[in-house]
Design an enzyme around this catalytic site. Structure first.
Site, short mmCIF file in Angstrom:
data_model
loop_
_atom_site.label_atom_id
_atom_site.label_comp_id
_atom_site.label_asym_id
_atom_site.label_seq_id
_atom_site.Cartn_x
_atom_site.Cartn_y
_atom_site.Cartn_z
N LYS A 129 0.84 -1.21 0.00
CA LYS A 129 0.00 0.00 0.00
C LYS A 129 0.87 1.26 0.00
O LYS A 129 0.65 2.20 -0.76
CB LYS A 129 -0.91 -0.02 1.23
CG LYS A 129 -1.43 1.31 1.70
CD LYS A 129 -2.53 1.86 0.81
CE LYS A 129 -2.82 3.32 1.14
NZ LYS A 129 -3.95 3.87 0.47
N CYS A 162 -2.38 11.27 0.96
CA CYS A 162 -1.82 9.93 0.73
C CYS A 162 -0.41 10.01 0.17
O CYS A 162 0.55 9.60 0.82
CB CYS A 162 -2.72 9.18 -0.25
SG CYS A 162 -4.41 9.14 0.33
N1 SAJ Z 1 0.27 14.85 -9.24
C1 SAJ Z 1 1.29 15.45 -9.98
N2 SAJ Z 1 1.70 14.85 -11.14
C2 SAJ Z 1 1.14 13.68 -11.59
C3 SAJ Z 1 0.11 13.08 -10.82
C4 SAJ Z 1 -0.31 13.69 -9.65
O1 SAJ Z 1 1.83 16.50 -9.63
O2 SAJ Z 1 1.58 13.20 -12.64
C5 SAJ Z 1 -0.16 15.46 -7.95
C6 SAJ Z 1 -1.61 15.89 -7.92
O3 SAJ Z 1 -1.76 17.17 -8.42
C7 SAJ Z 1 -1.90 15.82 -6.43
C8 SAJ Z 1 -1.07 14.64 -5.96
O4 SAJ Z 1 -0.09 14.45 -6.95
O5 SAJ Z 1 -1.43 16.97 -5.76
C9 SAJ Z 1 -1.84 13.35 -5.72
O6 SAJ Z 1 -2.94 13.16 -6.60
P1 SAJ Z 1 -3.47 11.75 -7.17
O7 SAJ Z 1 -4.74 11.97 -7.85
O8 SAJ Z 1 -2.45 11.10 -8.00
O9 SAJ Z 1 -3.65 10.82 -5.88
P2 SAJ Z 1 -4.61 10.82 -4.58
O10 SAJ Z 1 -3.75 11.24 -3.42
O11 SAJ Z 1 -5.88 11.54 -4.79
O12 SAJ Z 1 -4.97 9.24 -4.42
C10 SAJ Z 1 -3.94 8.29 -4.23
C11 SAJ Z 1 -4.20 7.11 -5.16
N3 SAJ Z 1 -2.98 6.33 -5.29
C12 SAJ Z 1 -2.42 6.07 -6.48
O13 SAJ Z 1 -2.84 6.47 -7.52
C13 SAJ Z 1 -1.20 5.19 -6.41
C14 SAJ Z 1 -5.35 6.26 -4.65
O14 SAJ Z 1 -5.48 5.07 -5.40
C15 SAJ Z 1 -5.13 5.90 -3.19
O15 SAJ Z 1 -6.26 5.23 -2.67
C16 SAJ Z 1 -4.94 7.14 -2.36
O16 SAJ Z 1 -3.85 7.90 -2.89
C17 SAJ Z 1 -4.68 6.66 -0.95
O17 SAJ Z 1 -5.64 6.56 -0.15
O18 SAJ Z 1 -3.58 6.28 -0.62
#
Ligand code: SAJ
Length: 436
Positions: free
Chosen positions: A204, A258
């Site tokens: 995880k 996360c």
């Molecule tokens: N971000 C970037 N560049 C990217 C992708 C994301 O700068 O290429 C930034 C986003 O703007 C944001 C952050 O990263 O600030 C996180 O956003 P996200 O949508 O990627 O993730 P979360 O935090 O909303 O959800 C994640 C998910 N994990 C993965 O995709 C591996 C989700 O499946 C998990 O359930 C969740 O974390 C968790 O509970 O851990």
């Protein structure tokens, strides 16, 4: 006979999970220490926002067995879905997991299963949770079964993902994994993968660490490109034509509860063995300063210069500002003497940490429009806003406005593809000492 489940913690994960179990035919007791949450739910009011939650809750209230209360009661399975907050030194605080385990002790009977869904550092089940049960006299894995089944759902899609995602079931021992898997088979349509609790904990955390490290790589590429005159966005597009490459997208940093948090739960266990994870956190944490620096290049003498900030949530089309790098950008702009006006159509003014403005108010007389979140509203930016600015310059840190959307006559668009066109000032380097 109907199986009975007690879910401890009725937050973003525990509450939807309770409803899904109820609809799968279980008798569900939802437990929360907050009287406010318990009375709201028993009065039929939902206390959190999630797509489909309201409807599903009303359906469960009418047709299935769910009640909320402050204390557990005897059940077959106990699911612990309480928060694991982060201490000031970035270590995980597992106190709520421990107190939830202690809270079920008086009700435990032989054959029961205890499942921890909360995100926890590796070895927490073996080294912290199991000892609580052992101390109470149980032979864990023989009389009481114990497992870690991390949730992996994306806010906004929780009800689909709870059912459709693959589920990792990490047992304290194989018998525990089998007992816990039986519970999730009631509704999970994805694959259910049985493993050890320690592997489940680590998997995880590594999912989110994988993303953090890859985002750091993209952010580092953006910095290097700005410094040496390369279009980082084009490079990402080109490299990703390779069948085995998936460069992520640079931005103003990493937010949410996360990805910006989970790597620390691994780092705390072996700081000397995690230089890559540590560096990735430092690189992503350095992005707000980088954004402020680029803004400074657009408006060189910043004292009193107005900057309109569009978007403060941690990602697009959500209302969540937890750990959002945008908050730090706004704070740092203020410290640097800018006159900042924040606009975010997804954040309620009364919940915002800053005064909020309409789009028109925010851009009035501004010298830079700084986009920090890729809400749909900003992708289709209303160009008439630019004519209200003192100088129509956009800095799009989410690369969400198509350059074809902004004709040269309307204004100048900067994103991570053409930062090098801004006058060169040394970019913020993360000191090596900070990476250690
Ligand atoms: N971000 C970037 N560049 C990217 C992708 C994301 O700068 O290429 C930034 C986003 O703007 C944001 C952050 O990263 O600030 C996180 O956003 P996200 O949508 O990627 O993730 P979360 O935090 O909303 O959800 C994640 C998910 N994990 C993965 O995709 C591996 C989700 O499946 C998990 O359930 C969740 O974390 C968790 O509970 O851990």
């Amino acid at each position: 006979m109907t199986k009975k489940i007690c879910v401890i913690g009725l937050g973003y994960i525990g509450f939807p999970t309770s409803l899904v179990f109820a609809r799968a035919g279980f008798e569900v007791i939802g437990v929360d220490v907050s009287e406010r949450v318990v009375s709201a739910l028993n009065a039929g009011e939902v206390h959190i926002e999630e797509n489909g939650l309201e409807e599903i809750f009303q359906d469960v209230r009418t047709n299935y067995a769910f009640k909320a209360q402050r204390h557990p009661e005897p059940a077959d399975t106990y699911i612990i879905a309480v928060p694991t907050p982060v201490n000031a030194d970035h270590t995980a605080n597992v106190d709520y997991v421990v107190s939830a385990t202690e809270a079920v002790l008086p009700y435990l009977r032989k054959g029961n299963t205890v499942i921890v869904e909360s995100t926890i550092p590796p070895r927490t089940i073996d080294d912290v949770v199991a000892p609580v049960l052992t101390k109470a006299g149980w032979r864990v894995g023989e009389e009481i079964y114990l497992a870690h089944c991390p949730e992996r759902v994306l806010p906004g899609r929780i009800f689909q993902e709870l059912v459709e995602n693959n589920r990792i079931v990490g047992g304290y021992n194989p018998q525990s994994a089998e007992k816990a898997a039986e519970v999730y088979r009631a509704f999970v349509k994805g694959e259910i993968i049985l493993t050890s609790a320690t592997s489940a904990e680590m998997a995880k955390l590594m999912e989110n660490t994988f993303r953090d490290v890859n985002i750091a790589l993209a952010n580092e590429l953006a910095k290097v490109s700005a410094s040496i005159g390369v279009d980082a966005l084009e490079v990402i597009g080109l490299a990703n034509k390779h069948p085995r490459v998936n460069l992520h997208t640079p931005g103003p940093g990493v937010g949410g509860h996360c990805i910006a948090v989970d790597p620390y739960f691994i780092i705390e266990k072996a700081p000397e063995l995690t230089p890559l994870m540590t560096a990735s956190r430092a690189i992503n944490n350095s992005m707000p300063a980088f954004v402020v620096e680029q803004t400074g290049k657009i408006t060189p003498s910043h004292a009193g210069k107005r900057v309109a900030v569009f978007g403060i949530t941690y990602k697009g089309n959500v209302d969540d500002i937890r750990e959002s790098p945008a908050l730090e950008v706004v704070h740092m702009l203020g410290e640097n003497g800018f006159d900042v006006r924040v606009h975010d159509p997804h954040v309620l003014a009364e919940l915002a940490p800053f005064p909020m403005f309409t789009a028109e108010e925010a851009v009035a007389d501004a010298e830079c429009l700084l986009i920090l979140t890729d809400h749909n509203e900003f992708k289709a930016l209303d160009l008439s806003l630019l004519s209200r600015m003192k100088s129509p310059v956009i800095l799009d840190t989410k690369n969400c406005v198509e350059s074809s959307h902004v004709p040269q006559s309307a204004g100048k668009l900067y994103n991570y593809g053409n930062l090098h066109e801004l006058s060169r000032v040394d970019t913020v380097a993360v000191p090596v000492s900070q990476l250690a």
